[in-house]
Design a protein around this motif. Structure first.
Motif, PDB file in Angstrom:
ATOM      1  N   PHE A 343       0.860  -1.181   0.000  1.00 42.46           N
ATOM      2  CA  PHE A 343       0.000   0.000   0.000  1.00 42.46           C
ATOM      3  C   PHE A 343       0.898   1.233   0.000  1.00 42.46           C
ATOM      4  O   PHE A 343       1.753   1.374   0.881  1.00 42.46           O
ATOM      5  N   VAL A 344       0.695   2.115  -0.953  1.00 43.17           N
ATOM      6  CA  VAL A 344       1.561   3.286  -1.095  1.00 43.17           C
ATOM      7  C   VAL A 344       0.708   4.552  -1.212  1.00 43.17           C
ATOM      8  O   VAL A 344      -0.284   4.584  -1.948  1.00 43.17           O
ATOM      9  N   ASP A 345       1.076   5.574  -0.463  1.00 41.47           N
ATOM     10  CA  ASP A 345       0.523   6.921  -0.620  1.00 41.47           C
ATOM     11  C   ASP A 345       1.594   7.801  -1.229  1.00 41.47           C
ATOM     12  O   ASP A 345       2.767   7.714  -0.840  1.00 41.47           O
ATOM     13  N   PHE A 346       1.209   8.646  -2.174  1.00 43.70           N
ATOM     14  CA  PHE A 346       2.159   9.594  -2.745  1.00 43.70           C
ATOM     15  C   PHE A 346       1.434  10.879  -3.121  1.00 43.70           C
ATOM     16  O   PHE A 346       0.219  10.902  -3.301  1.00 43.70           O
ATOM     17  N   GLU A 347       2.199  11.955  -3.212  1.00 43.95           N
ATOM     18  CA  GLU A 347       1.613  13.269  -3.487  1.00 43.95           C
ATOM     19  C   GLU A 347       1.249  13.392  -4.962  1.00 43.95           C
ATOM     20  O   GLU A 347       1.996  12.944  -5.837  1.00 43.95           O
ATOM     21  N   GLY A 348       0.091  13.999  -5.216  1.00 45.97           N
ATOM     22  CA  GLY A 348      -0.315  14.218  -6.604  1.00 45.97           C
ATOM     23  C   GLY A 348      -1.819  14.188  -6.781  1.00 45.97           C
ATOM     24  O   GLY A 348      -2.582  13.908  -5.854  1.00 45.97           O
TER      25      GLY A 348
END
Length: 378
Positions: A343-348
């Motif tokens: 599970f990955v969160d990233f800005e955008g």
């Protein structure tokens, strides 16, 4: 002894040649992308890459360089693929998400939150939607998910991570199982209190009830009071309700000040959490695939081939597209021992070309990919 300055001049000369040849190779990669756009062929051709690597290793004269050459060309091919993805992804369909400037009127919407009235989740919901939002509670995380999935509620509010104890595993698993989407998040400072019946004291307590996360976050208290048994319960607010209904002075609860007031309990000790900066991150979910115009964080999950370098290669998509990854979690995949879902969160924002390109590239190279949502912290 070699002349270092002359050796460095030779290295500079070789590097200039490498750059020129690299640019020539990338121009050829563009021609390959154009061919694949016209024919619909996938960018990744594993057999072709493996054959290519083996043939290049066969050209090496110094045995020490066999592995470095393999690593070098593995990275060159990876960069070539990402370049091709950037050329191909704009020709593909838009992501199946609908952009909104704002959520529908809160006066006509219903939200469901985890826990009994007085819970931290209810407080987070009120902070996000306003205290006048029409709402109801659910006793389990899954019940919240089902209420949104079955359209009994427009939105659901769930805790997903605590700054002291980390992610809540059950929530990640439910996000995979249900086709709900994260549309917002709210971070709430958690200040646990120890509560009991009016007139009781800490010396009266034999058992203290709370959600397992609440117990973990107050470990120091239980370490210093070994005579008190920590009892895991459904939620902090359900613990407060139980204490209020049982009328037993030997029972207490770790809850919020809001819950103590709601259930007319006495606060026996404040600031119970071991970490002063203790905060919990809550997510807001909806059934529809929507995101707000100002959303600035994307959450995805994916499964990878069970082989060396898989995670490294996938994460390189964020670097290539200049995306800042803010979080990564892993969970075991049921039925596949020692294999994991990430599970990955990233800005955008889903409208950003770099975000689209990264998602397209990951989708092409991962075993599976699911977009969990695009949202903003409020």
């Amino acid at each position: 002894m070699p002349d270092l300055s002359k050796t460095r001049e030779k290295i500079d000369s070789v590097d200039r040649q490498i750059v020129a040849l690299f640019e020539e190779r990338m121009a050829l990669a563009k021609e390959v992308a154009e061919y694949k756009i016209q024919t619909g062929k996938p960018v990744l051709d594993k057999n072709r890459e493996q054959q290519k690597i083996q043939s290049l290793k066969g050209l090496v004269q110094n045995e020490y360089n066999v592995y470095p050459v393999e690593e070098l060309f593995t990275q060159i091919m990876s960069i070539s693929r990402k370049y091709q993805y950037s050329l191909i992804s704009p020709t593909k369909e838009e992501l199946p998400y609908h952009k909104l400037d704002s959520l529908p009127s809160k006066d006509t919407s219903t939200a469901v939150y985890f826990g009994e009235p007085g819970s931290y989740t209810q407080q987070a919901m009120n902070d996000y939607f306003g205290p006048s939002v029409k709402s109801f509670s659910a006793s389990t995380f899954q019940s919240v998910m089902e209420a949104v999935h079955n359209q009994k509620a427009d939105y659901g509010v769930l805790p997903i991570e605590n700054s002291s104890t980390g992610g809540i595993d059950d929530i990640y698993d439910l996000l995979v199982h249900y086709d709900n989407n994260i549309i917002g998040e709210h971070v709430l400072k958690v200040d646990h209190v120890l509560a009991g019946l009016p007139g009781s004291s800490i010396s009266d307590l034999k058992k203290v009830y709370s959600h397992p996360q609440g117990i973990l976050q107050c470990k120091n208290f239980f370490d210093s009071h070994p005579e008190i048994k920590a009892v895991p319960y459904n939620s902090t607010s359900a613990s407060a309700k139980r204490i209020a209904m049982e009328h037993d002075c030997s029972n207490g609860a770790i809850i919020s000040p809001y819950a103590a007031k709601y259930y007319n309990l006495s606060i026996l000790q404040t600031h119970l959490n071991s970490e002063y900066t203790n905060s919990t991150r809550f997510i807001v979910i909806a059934k529809e695939k929507i995101f707000l115009t100002n959303a600035n964080k994307v959450s995805i999950c994916f499964e990878l081939p069970h082989k060396s370098g898989s995670l490294y290669n996938i994460l390189s998509h964020f670097i290539y597209n200049d995306l800042n990854m803010t979080k990564i979690e892993s969970r075991p995949i049921q039925g596949k021992p020692w294999e994991y879902r990430f599970f990955v969160d990233f800005e955008g924002n889903l409208t950003n070309p770099g975000v689209k390109n990264a998602i397209y590239g990951i989708k092409e190279e991962a075993v599976s990919l699911k977009i969990l949502g695009n949202f903003q912290t409020i």
